[in-house]
Enzyme design. Structure first.
Site, PDB file in Angstrom:
ATOM      1  N   THR A 102      -1.867  -3.648  44.652  1.00  0.00           N
ATOM      2  CA  THR A 102      -0.455  -4.345  44.873  1.00  0.00           C
ATOM      3  C   THR A 102       0.174  -3.316  45.200  1.00  0.00           C
ATOM      4  O   THR A 102       0.084  -1.631  45.315  1.00  0.00           O
ATOM      5  CB  THR A 102      -0.016  -4.425  42.988  1.00  0.00           C
ATOM      6  OG1 THR A 102      -0.436  -5.471  42.871  1.00  0.00           O
ATOM      7  CG2 THR A 102       1.418  -4.112  43.164  1.00  0.00           C
ATOM      8  N   LYS A 177       4.342 -10.642  45.117  1.00  0.00           N
ATOM      9  CA  LYS A 177       3.862  -9.533  43.972  1.00  0.00           C
ATOM     10  C   LYS A 177       4.923  -8.506  43.417  1.00  0.00           C
ATOM     11  O   LYS A 177       5.117  -8.345  42.326  1.00  0.00           O
ATOM     12  CB  LYS A 177       2.437  -9.373  44.711  1.00  0.00           C
ATOM     13  CG  LYS A 177       1.928  -7.587  43.425  1.00  0.00           C
ATOM     14  CD  LYS A 177       1.391  -8.290  42.391  1.00  0.00           C
ATOM     15  CE  LYS A 177       0.992  -7.953  41.474  1.00  0.00           C
ATOM     16  NZ  LYS A 177      -0.151  -7.216  41.716  1.00  0.00           N
ATOM     17  N   LYS A 245       3.224   2.842  39.138  1.00  0.00           N
ATOM     18  CA  LYS A 245       3.420   2.794  40.712  1.00  0.00           C
ATOM     19  C   LYS A 245       3.361   1.358  41.041  1.00  0.00           C
ATOM     20  O   LYS A 245       4.622   1.766  41.924  1.00  0.00           O
ATOM     21  CB  LYS A 245       1.788   2.478  41.126  1.00  0.00           C
ATOM     22  CG  LYS A 245       1.195   2.897  42.269  1.00  0.00           C
ATOM     23  CD  LYS A 245       0.931   1.349  43.271  1.00  0.00           C
ATOM     24  CE  LYS A 245      -0.276   0.451  42.440  1.00  0.00           C
ATOM     25  NZ  LYS A 245      -0.210  -0.592  42.874  1.00  0.00           N
TER      26      LYS A 245
END
Length: 295
Positions: A102, A177, A245
């Site tokens: 990701t 995502k 993150k």
């Protein structure tokens, strides 16, 4: 040309909580598998089963036709792909580069631009499903890049995933995502608040979960992580540090599009507080402790 065990050698970079299981599925499917990870000890089980160790991403690039990366952060991705010794500058022409980390949609587009110059095929293919999905080969995979390249590597993706959807041009997989992580961020707040409420009301959380997990409140997070919360199982299937993150990437991308995401911002705030309390290496379900132990 379709990727197959007879025609292709696969390189896999990153053997963490999810990557190790994914790489093992590919090995079991009959592919010649070369692996690299910063901590070689993580590769020992795969090496014992027939995988071949390479000492750097550059050696992976020089020996493989298809390379999958599953690492931690965008700066790791940038280093592996675009540094002087990176994949883009050492892979053989025609190699397929598949980043399943990701990461940033903008970085995915940069990698794709550089890959085209080197006559490589680049796809961004982040996944959802956590450690359970990786172990069961049931991941959801969202793919961006050229459709012809996607169709070529689809048989390989089907080894590790169940729901595989081509989303569009380079970067589209990462943008999808981001949508996934935005949905999860607020959902995790709802799941943990509901179970904390059940505990405060002196209900049996297990029976509450039985009722609400199959009704309108049902979700993957409730069914798979709610039980872990109740059992005080906070081992990482997906680290809090990595979720922070991801939320940072999502907030930055939303900001660039002038989109307000207050639910996402609140989730990031709560998870950052948990990180400060020392839960960075725990699973995302440790948000439950914010409500039961730290209020």
């Amino acid at each position: 040309m379709f990727i197959s065990p007879e025609t292709s050698t696969v390189g896999f970079i990153g053997l963490g909580v999810m990557g190790k299981s994914m790489a093992e599925h590919i090995l079991q499917a009959g592919y010649r598998l070369h692996v690299y990870t910063r901590t070689q000890e993580k590769a020992h089980e795969l090496l014992a089963k027939g995988a071949i160790w390479q000492p750097s991403p550059q050696q992976i690039a020089e020996n493989c036709d298809v390379i999958i990366t599953m690492v931690g952060y965008p700066h790791d991705v940038e280093q592996i792909y675009l540094s002087e010794n990176g994949l883009v500058y050492h892979a053989k022409q025609g190699t397929y580069l598949i980043d399943m980390t990701t990461s940033s949609p903008q970085l995915a587009s940069r990698i794709n631009e550089e890959s085209k110059k080197a006559k490589l095929h680049s796809l961004d293919a982040p996944v959802s499903g956590g450690d359970i999905g990786a172990k069961n080969a049931s991941l959801s995979i969202m793919v961006g890049g050229e459709q012809a390249a996607y169709e070529s590597i689809l048989p390989l993706l089907q080894i590790v995933g169940k729901t595989i959807v081509y989303q569009g041009k380079s970067g589209a997989g990462q943008h999808t995502k981001v949508c996934n992580q935005i949905a999860i961020a607020s959902t995790m707040i709802g799941v943990s608040e509901a179970l904390a409420y059940a505990k405060a009301a002196n209900l049996q959380p297990e029976t509450v979960l039985q009722s609400i997990a199959t009704g309108a409140a049902g979700s993957w997070s409730l069914s798979n992580l709610g039980s872990r919360m109740i059992q005080n199982d906070f081992e990482a299937g997906f680290y809090i540090k990595h979720f922070i993150k991801d939320m940072g990437i999502a907030l930055q991308s939303a900001n660039e599009m002038n989109l307000q995401t207050p639910g996402l911002a609140l989730a990031e705030q709560i998870y950052k507080q948990l990180a400060e309390l020392g839960y960075n290496e725990q699973g995302t379900q440790a948000i439950y402790l914010y409500y039961t132990e730290h209020q």
